[in-house]
Design a protein around this motif. Structure first.
Motif, PDB file in Angstrom:
ATOM      1  N   SER A   1       3.071  23.790  -3.587  1.00  0.00           N
ATOM      2  CA  SER A   1       2.039  23.737  -2.556  1.00  0.00           C
ATOM      3  C   SER A   1       1.092  24.937  -2.686  1.00  0.00           C
ATOM      4  O   SER A   1       0.067  24.990  -2.007  1.00  0.00           O
ATOM      5  CB  SER A   1       2.657  23.666  -1.158  1.00  0.00           C
TER       6      SER A   1
ATOM      7  N   PRO B   1       5.381  17.998   6.302  1.00  0.00           N
ATOM      8  CA  PRO B   1       6.773  18.276   5.943  1.00  0.00           C
ATOM      9  C   PRO B   1       7.415  19.168   6.999  1.00  0.00           C
ATOM     10  O   PRO B   1       6.778  20.085   7.511  1.00  0.00           O
ATOM     11  CB  PRO B   1       6.663  19.008   4.604  1.00  0.00           C
TER      12      PRO B   1
ATOM     13  N   THR C   1      -3.147  13.685   3.210  1.00  0.00           N
ATOM     14  CA  THR C   1      -3.047  15.086   2.822  1.00  0.00           C
ATOM     15  C   THR C   1      -1.722  15.647   3.324  1.00  0.00           C
ATOM     16  O   THR C   1      -1.295  15.342   4.429  1.00  0.00           O
ATOM     17  CB  THR C   1      -4.137  15.916   3.530  1.00  0.00           C
TER      18      THR C   1
ATOM     19  N   GLN D   1      -3.135   6.760  -9.580  1.00  0.00           N
ATOM     20  CA  GLN D   1      -2.208   7.545  -8.777  1.00  0.00           C
ATOM     21  C   GLN D   1      -1.124   8.054  -9.700  1.00  0.00           C
ATOM     22  O   GLN D   1      -0.977   7.600 -10.827  1.00  0.00           O
ATOM     23  CB  GLN D   1      -1.633   6.715  -7.634  1.00  0.00           C
TER      24      GLN D   1
ATOM     25  N   GLN E   1       9.048  11.617  -5.685  1.00  0.00           N
ATOM     26  CA  GLN E   1       8.694  10.602  -4.694  1.00  0.00           C
ATOM     27  C   GLN E   1       9.226  11.073  -3.352  1.00  0.00           C
ATOM     28  O   GLN E   1      10.422  11.283  -3.195  1.00  0.00           O
ATOM     29  CB  GLN E   1       9.312   9.259  -5.102  1.00  0.00           C
ATOM     30  N   LYS E   2       8.319  11.248  -2.414  1.00  0.00           N
ATOM     31  CA  LYS E   2       8.720  11.712  -1.085  1.00  0.00           C
ATOM     32  C   LYS E   2       9.543  10.632  -0.380  1.00  0.00           C
ATOM     33  O   LYS E   2       9.489   9.474  -0.766  1.00  0.00           O
ATOM     34  CB  LYS E   2       7.469  12.003  -0.250  1.00  0.00           C
TER      35      LYS E   2
ATOM     36  N   TYR F   1       4.302  -1.330   3.392  1.00  0.00           N
ATOM     37  CA  TYR F   1       4.310   0.047   2.913  1.00  0.00           C
ATOM     38  C   TYR F   1       5.609   0.260   2.145  1.00  0.00           C
ATOM     39  O   TYR F   1       6.695   0.024   2.677  1.00  0.00           O
ATOM     40  CB  TYR F   1       4.243   1.022   4.097  1.00  0.00           C
ATOM     41  N   VAL F   2       5.473   0.715   0.909  1.00  0.00           N
ATOM     42  CA  VAL F   2       6.613   0.814   0.001  1.00  0.00           C
ATOM     43  C   VAL F   2       7.724   1.687   0.558  1.00  0.00           C
ATOM     44  O   VAL F   2       7.479   2.768   1.085  1.00  0.00           O
ATOM     45  CB  VAL F   2       6.143   1.401  -1.345  1.00  0.00           C
TER      46      VAL F   2
ATOM     47  N   ASP G   1       0.301  14.195   6.403  1.00  0.00           N
ATOM     48  CA  ASP G   1       1.719  14.107   6.059  1.00  0.00           C
ATOM     49  C   ASP G   1       2.284  15.496   6.314  1.00  0.00           C
ATOM     50  O   ASP G   1       1.819  16.469   5.730  1.00  0.00           O
ATOM     51  CB  ASP G   1       1.814  13.704   4.580  1.00  0.00           C
TER      52      ASP G   1
ATOM     53  N   LEU H   1       2.372   8.205  -9.340  1.00  0.00           N
ATOM     54  CA  LEU H   1       3.609   7.472  -9.518  1.00  0.00           C
ATOM     55  C   LEU H   1       3.343   5.989  -9.253  1.00  0.00           C
ATOM     56  O   LEU H   1       2.736   5.637  -8.257  1.00  0.00           O
ATOM     57  CB  LEU H   1       4.651   8.001  -8.525  1.00  0.00           C
ATOM     58  N   HIS H   2       3.806   5.149 -10.142  1.00  0.00           N
ATOM     59  CA  HIS H   2       3.618   3.716  -9.964  1.00  0.00           C
ATOM     60  C   HIS H   2       4.937   3.059  -9.654  1.00  0.00           C
ATOM     61  O   HIS H   2       5.941   3.334 -10.298  1.00  0.00           O
ATOM     62  CB  HIS H   2       3.026   3.108 -11.223  1.00  0.00           C
ATOM     63  N   ILE H   3       4.911   2.190  -8.668  1.00  0.00           N
ATOM     64  CA  ILE H   3       6.148   1.528  -8.255  1.00  0.00           C
ATOM     65  C   ILE H   3       5.931   0.029  -8.329  1.00  0.00           C
ATOM     66  O   ILE H   3       4.973  -0.491  -7.761  1.00  0.00           O
ATOM     67  CB  ILE H   3       6.540   1.939  -6.824  1.00  0.00           C
TER      68      ILE H   3
ATOM     69  N   ARG I   1       9.935  14.367   7.075  1.00  0.00           N
ATOM     70  CA  ARG I   1       8.484  14.457   7.169  1.00  0.00           C
ATOM     71  C   ARG I   1       8.008  13.603   8.328  1.00  0.00           C
ATOM     72  O   ARG I   1       8.661  12.615   8.678  1.00  0.00           O
ATOM     73  CB  ARG I   1       7.822  13.943   5.885  1.00  0.00           C
TER      74      ARG I   1
ATOM     75  N   SER J   1       0.847  -1.201   0.000  1.00  0.00           N
ATOM     76  CA  SER J   1       0.000   0.000   0.000  1.00  0.00           C
ATOM     77  C   SER J   1       0.875   1.241   0.000  1.00  0.00           C
ATOM     78  O   SER J   1       1.976   1.234   0.515  1.00  0.00           O
ATOM     79  CB  SER J   1      -0.878   0.066   1.232  1.00  0.00           C
TER      80      SER J   1
END
Lengths: 109, 1088
Positions: B1054, B57, A41, B702, B11-12, B345-346, B55, B704-706, B39, A36
């Motif tokens: 932002s 920053p 946000t 989405q 990608q964060k 989680y990636v 999230d 970006l795809h990983i 973050r 996942s």
């Protein structure tokens, strides 16, 4: 004793803490091959309370450790009550009393 | 590229460094808080699992993260200290859902040596002190007063210089710390100190313990009533308190993380370097500790942090592999494991190397990374945009429109696919063999073009052609009713939903028809002053089959109008401006907000928020999607509605957190799209493009795809070879038991299925350091060249290495040539048909020569000395840019006539480099180990020698990330006509799993955005009171300077998250239209 009971019951993982029994009760395991990516946000504050009240902007004492210890010692000295005066003042200073004999002999030299 | 650069995160960071659990968002709610370097993420524990709330920053790199609760507080506060010596205390304000700063401060000292083992930040369990160990020999204390407010901090001298860990102890009348340290004979001990508030000094503590395990590295304070501390070593675990000492031997392992299970501290989870999770149990009788037990539970990713959540579920945060949610089962499974992984989680970090390739050969760059470490190593394929997975495809040129129809209105699946051409209409349906074949709907006209089709109530179908509206039974397929256009008029545009039809004929006639059971009733007619160009009645309200509003786009006055149905009362008229007519309008709702989308003939898209009650259009925004007319269509995927914008640059429009997002679809050109959900192809789309009809499913929506390719070992270098369609990697595998614990390999992989094709094992102690695909002068073959290094335990620097040249034959690596070198081959580059190697302090050029026996060999041609270690080399023409271990960037040139390499210029700063790149002939880019980016420029035109030989630093920026590699390329598909595709970009990968994009902007655009950045700084505040300006300032150990020639794209983009009011404020301050500003920023988001 309680610990031993757990082991007897067959699991070291018995009785794990539960703060709210509902948490994870309806969780469905996801496909591990499809991880996942939670996309919450992103927070961009525009309010003014990102700055704390002025007295909560913390700094470090400027005095360095050595100076501080000097001051502290000095303070300690001031704080420490002076030696109390002796009750037998006269007796203590006894040997400083003028001794007629010796002085006369000195004069004699 | 140029010196005016824009840096943005695609990608964060994904690498998890810290986590903690507590009641942060409310006294009743349990939260997991995760730190990902720069973050933090706030999660809520719910019955369904973890729910990500926010999230956040931070303008700093997180060094410590702790939840704590001062006396008298109902919920926890969050303490964060940054590597830049700032700290803040954050509180969640549930009324406004904002993070507010309770306290902050600068805890740096003017003098002091930074600790070698990282910063330590701890809070006394009784909330009397915050303790910080930031500099050797100093312990900083920030006291709390009795109201929970922080007071002035002070330093205490700490005798121990090599501190490994410090923790506050529980249950002590005076705040007491335990210090784990190493003495100057490398022995390790624990000592305790009481902090005396009055004296501002340490007082010898209640106990100490000498001569611990040599690998002791971690202290775990045990809560009351047991108290004391656990000392975690590599061979033993010791429990120590004033009145007890217990030890247990363990299987040799390095504990990386721990998590407390029970509130009373009788059980702990320990995670080791190999990803094994153990349970440590303190057995006790009442308050007396009787012993320790260690039990292996199972395997997870290598943990950097462990947080017990609730009901046997544990969060494993990892910086070497994917983070996980695991469940601890009472009984072991068949493999003896108590651990069940219930969520992953990636994590891309650490990205050690990557390459940019176009595997599908569609002009769409993909990044393939070497990610993860040790057993959690993997390759990740990162791609921007949404992919279509083709299921079936048929050649079918000239498609003018497509619609899917059901055979009964409550059917789950679509039966028919109506495909319209310029002078005919074909009906396709699935046959028994799940193939599309032509069929007929008798009541439909097939000799003409269809303008629109739809399922209708009462099991009917509607077909609209230029002359009529036909209502057909979906069961008998026979005509039930029809409406004919008045003589002399043809229908130009039409739309329908299940119960309504709206069409426009020439002369600006708008006709509204309602569908009944076998009836078509012309309810209203309106005469408009101009021709209608497009219209829509997609229901967005509560009634899914009836729309109260109609949207109509107009020729001539270039407007879009909203009418109320059934009376066709005009309630809104919006001038679009410009001269481009609207070509497609769409009413739709995302996340409960209604929108009007309006696509223009030049590829622009306008969107408005629509007040469905008054018809008012608000918050107009404009984006450029392509250059050709766009057709808009809704579709559903995973229970959410999205919009497909078909054009030369197809996009999907969707909403995330109430913000519209435009994602590229990875197809070149799409003329029409319609959802087609059939039994054989569920949840699919029918797509008309380039003379083909394609049926395919769509990726998750989405940006970006990983894709993860786990390889179970640590990949360190990667390289792609187009000609053989392979990747080659240098990797290493840790043997879990053997003495000789590491094995290094060169492996060949297929670039389509990522299967290992061939493996070349390197010698013992031989590391693969660099890899390159290249060809040589006078040789048509392509080769993989691998540079290696013999890392012998007795040597400080390698003195021997090899260059191996492989050919790929029948999917196998064939060693063609091999050359021994006098050091480690840190870098390899193809250079004028030769091979340029960086070997320790030397740059060496090899030519590829033919021996008499017909074999080839590498022959040394020339070289250049003068580096400490030449680690990173990039070339351009005859120029060679070298990134040195500690001497920044230098520029060399190869002189053909003399056959020599000479130094042209260098940057005289002492930067420790981590990556270099070439922006243009004169401008070079570097990343250093203080997390900065900088650009240097040479003055080739200068008159004086010393000016020419000195490179000037022209740009400086604190990225806050450790960059391992720069590569030229782009994550997005490049279109020849779009503005953004003129912007050259570079991609970088970092230790925390960040993929970033650096774009070189024209100077005038840079200046404009710099102004926007300045305005944004005033509006978007730093969480915890941290300053953006300071964060982005270049800083190393010696100096700090304002950022220059780099812009923070994350801050600039932002802008799109701001409220309309704030946007307008900023636009006004910059003297531009808010719509233009939005469009310009939106375009930047399409760089990544």
């Amino acid at each position: 004793m309680a610990e031993e009971l757990q082991f007897q019951m067959g699991s070291i993982l018995g009785d794990l803490p539960s703060f709210d029994p509902h948490n994870f009760s309806q969780h469905r395991p996801s496909d591990p091959s499809n991880p996942s990516r939670m996309v919450p946000t992103t927070y961009h504050p525009t309010h003014n309370r990102t700055l704390p009240p002025p007295h909560q902007v913390i700094t470090t004492e400027v005095k360095n450790i050595l100076i501080r210890s000097f001051y502290q010692r000095a303070e300690d000295k001031q704080m420490r009550p002076k030696r109390p005066a002796s009750e037998h003042l006269a007796g203590e200073h006894g040997n400083k009393h003028f001794r007629a004999s010796s002085s006369s002999s000195a004069q004699g030299l | 590229m140029s010196v005016w650069n824009y840096v943005v995160t695609a990608q964060k960071p994904t690498s998890v460094t810290h986590s903690c659990v507590g009641n942060f968002t409310s006294p009743q709610e349990l939260n997991l808080i995760i730190a990902k370097c720069t973050r933090i993420e706030i999660h809520l524990l719910t019955p369904q699992g973890l729910q990500a709330i926010l999230d956040v920053p931070l303008f700093g790199r997180i060094a410590t993260l702790e939840l704590f609760r001062p006396h008298g507080e109902a919920q926890d506060l969050l303490f964060i200290a940054t590597e830049g010596y700032s700290f803040c205390v954050l509180q969640w304000d549930s009324d406004s859902s904002e993070l507010i700063t309770r306290a902050m401060g600068d805890v740096s000292d003017r003098i002091g040596r930074q600790t070698d083992n990282g910063q330590i930040g701890i809070i006394d369990p009784d909330c009397r002190f915050v303790g910080l160990h930031l500099y050797d020999g100093l312990f900083k204390v920030i006291p709390f007063d009795n109201k929970g407010q922080l007071k002035e901090a002070y330093n205490i001298r700490l005798e121990e210089l090599q501190v490994l860990d410090i923790k506050f102890l529980y249950g002590c009348a005076k705040p007491t710390i335990a210090v784990l340290y190493q003495d100057n004979k490398d022995a390790r001990h624990v000592k305790t100190y009481e902090v005396s508030q009055k004296e501002k000094d340490f007082v010898e503590g209640p106990w100490s313990q000498n001569n611990l395990d040599n690998g002791a590295d971690l202290l775990i304070p045990v809560p009351s009533p047991l108290c004391g501390v656990l000392i975690i070593g590599e061979e033993t675990i010791v429990y120590c308190s004033a009145n007890a000492l217990k030890a247990v031997p363990i299987r040799s392992s390095i504990t990386k993380a721990y998590g407390r299970v029970d509130v009373d501290g009788s059980r702990y989870l320990l995670g080791d370097h190999a990803g094994l999770i153990h349970l440590l149990v303190i057995t006790h009788e009442k308050e007396k500790v009787t012993g320790l037990k260690m039990e292996l539970l199972g395997e997870t990713s290598i943990a950097s942090t462990i947080s017990y959540l609730d009901n046997a579920v544990v969060f494993i945060g990892s910086s070497y592999g994917d983070s996980q949610l695991i469940k601890l089962n009472m009984q072991p499974d068949a493999n003896g494991s108590y651990v069940e992984i219930i969520e992953t989680y990636v994590n891309l970090g650490p990205i050690v190397d990557f390459c940019v390739v176009d595997l599908e050969r569609q002009g769409q760059g993909q990044v393939v990374t070497c990610s993860g470490a040790y057993k959690d190593g993997s390759l990740r394929i990162v791609r921007n945009g949404i992919g279509i997975n083709e299921q079936a495809s048929v050649e079918l040129p000239g498609i003018k429109g497509m619609w899917s129809l059901k055979s009964s209105i409550d059917d789950a699946f679509d039966t028919f696919l109506v495909v319209s051409f310029i002078s005919e209409t074909r009906i396709l349906a699935m046959n028994i063999e799940d193939e599309l074949e032509d069929t007929e709907i008798e009541g439909f006209l097939s000799q003409v073009q269809t303008l629109f089709c739809h399922d209708a109530v009462y099991n009917q179908l509607v077909q609209i052609t230029s002359n009529s509206v036909r209502l057909v039974s979906s069961t008998t397929r026979e005509l039930r009713n029809k409406w004919d256009a008045p003589a002399g008029f043809t229908v130009n545009v039409a739309t329908a939903n299940a119960s309504q039809v709206l069409l426009a004929t020439g002369g600006g006639h708008l006709v509204y028809i309602e569908i009944g059971d076998g009836t078509l009733t012309e309810v209203k007619h309106a005469q408009l002053e101009y021709e209608v160009s497009c219209l829509d009645i997609n229901p967005t309200g509560d009634n899914p089959i009836y729309s109260q509003l109609a949207a109509v786009g107009m020729w001539t006055d270039i407007s879009v109008r909203i009418f109320v149905l059934p009376d066709l009362t005009l309630i809104t008229k919006e001038q679009l401006g410009g001269e481009i007519i609207p070509r497609s309008v769409l009413l739709c709702a995302f996340e409960g907000i209604s929108y009007l989308l309006c696509a223009l003939g030049d590829g622009h898209l306008l969107n408005f928020q629509l007040d469905t009650r008054t018809g008012e259009l608000r918050d107009r925004k404009k984006v450029s999607l392509g250059t050709q007319p766009i057709t808009l269509r809704t579709f559903s995927s995973k229970n959410a509605t999205h919009v497909f914008a078909a054009s030369d640059r197809p996009s999907v429009i969707y909403s995330n957190n109430k913000k519209l997002i435009y994602s590229n679809v990875n197809l070149k050109e799409v003329s029409h799209m319609c959802p087609f959900n059939s039994g054989a192809f569920p949840d699919s789309l029918a797509i008309a493009r380039e003379g083909e009809l394609t049926i395919g499913t769509i990726d998750e929506i989405q940006k970006l795809h990983i894709r993860t390719i786990p390889i179970g070992e640590h990949a360190r270098r990667i390289c792609h070879q187009e000609q053989t369609r392979t990747f080659a990697i240098c990797s290493l595998r840790n043997q879990s038991s053997a003495e000789e614990s590491e094995m290094h390999f060169v492996r060949l992989m297929d670039d389509r299925d990522f299967e290992f094709l061939s493996t070349y094992p390197l010698d013992a102690f031989e590391y693969g350091c660099s890899i390159l695909s290249c060809s040589f002068t006078d040789d048509k073959n392509v080769y993989y060249c691998v540079g290696t290094s013999y890392v012998l335990p007795e040597e400080n620097e390698p003195t021997k290495g090899r260059i191996l040249v492989f050919g790929v034959e029948e999917g196998k690596l064939q060693l063609v040539a091999e050359k021994e070198t006098k050091g480690s081959v840190y870098s390899l580059n193809a250079f004028n048909g030769k091979l340029l190697a960086a070997i320790n302090q030397k740059i060496q050029l090899y030519k590829w020569t033919l021996r008499e026996d017909g074999t080839r060999e590498l022959q040394s041609e020339c070289g250049h000395h003068g580096h400490i270690l030449a680690l990173y080399v990039q070339t351009r023409g005859d120029f060679i840019v070298v990134g040195d271990l500690m001497k920044s960037i230098s520029l060399l040139i190869y002189k053909h006539e003399e056959g020599a390499i000479e130094e042209l210029a260098r940057d005289y700063n002492a930067s420790w480099m981590t990556a270099v790149g070439i922006l243009d002939d004169d401008t070079y880019l570097g990343a250093d180990n203080c997390y900065n980016l900088f650009t240097v420029k040479r003055h080739s035109e200068a008159t004086r020698d010393d000016e020419r030989s000195r490179m000037e630093v022209v740009g400086e920026y604190h990225l806050g990330e450790f960059v391992n590699r720069f590569r030229h390329g782009s994550l997005v598909m490049r279109l020849p006509d779009s503005e953004t595709s003129q912007i050259p970009t570079m991609i970088f990968g970092t230790v925390n799993g960040v993929i970033g994009v650096m774009a070189s902007l024209p100077q005038e655009q840079y200046a404009f955005l710099e102004k926007l950045q300045t305005s944004m700084r005033k509006v978007i505040k730093g969480v915890g009171g941290l300053s953006h300006e300071q964060w982005r300032s270049f800083k190393n150990e010696k100096r700090s300077a304002d950022a220059k020639s780099f812009l923070d794209g994350d801050l600039i983009e932002s802008f799109l998250d701001l409220s309309r009011r704030k946007m307008e404020e900023i636009a006004k301050g910059m003297d531009v239209q808010v719509e233009d500003l939005c469009k310009r920023v939106e375009e930047l988001t399409r760089l990544h």
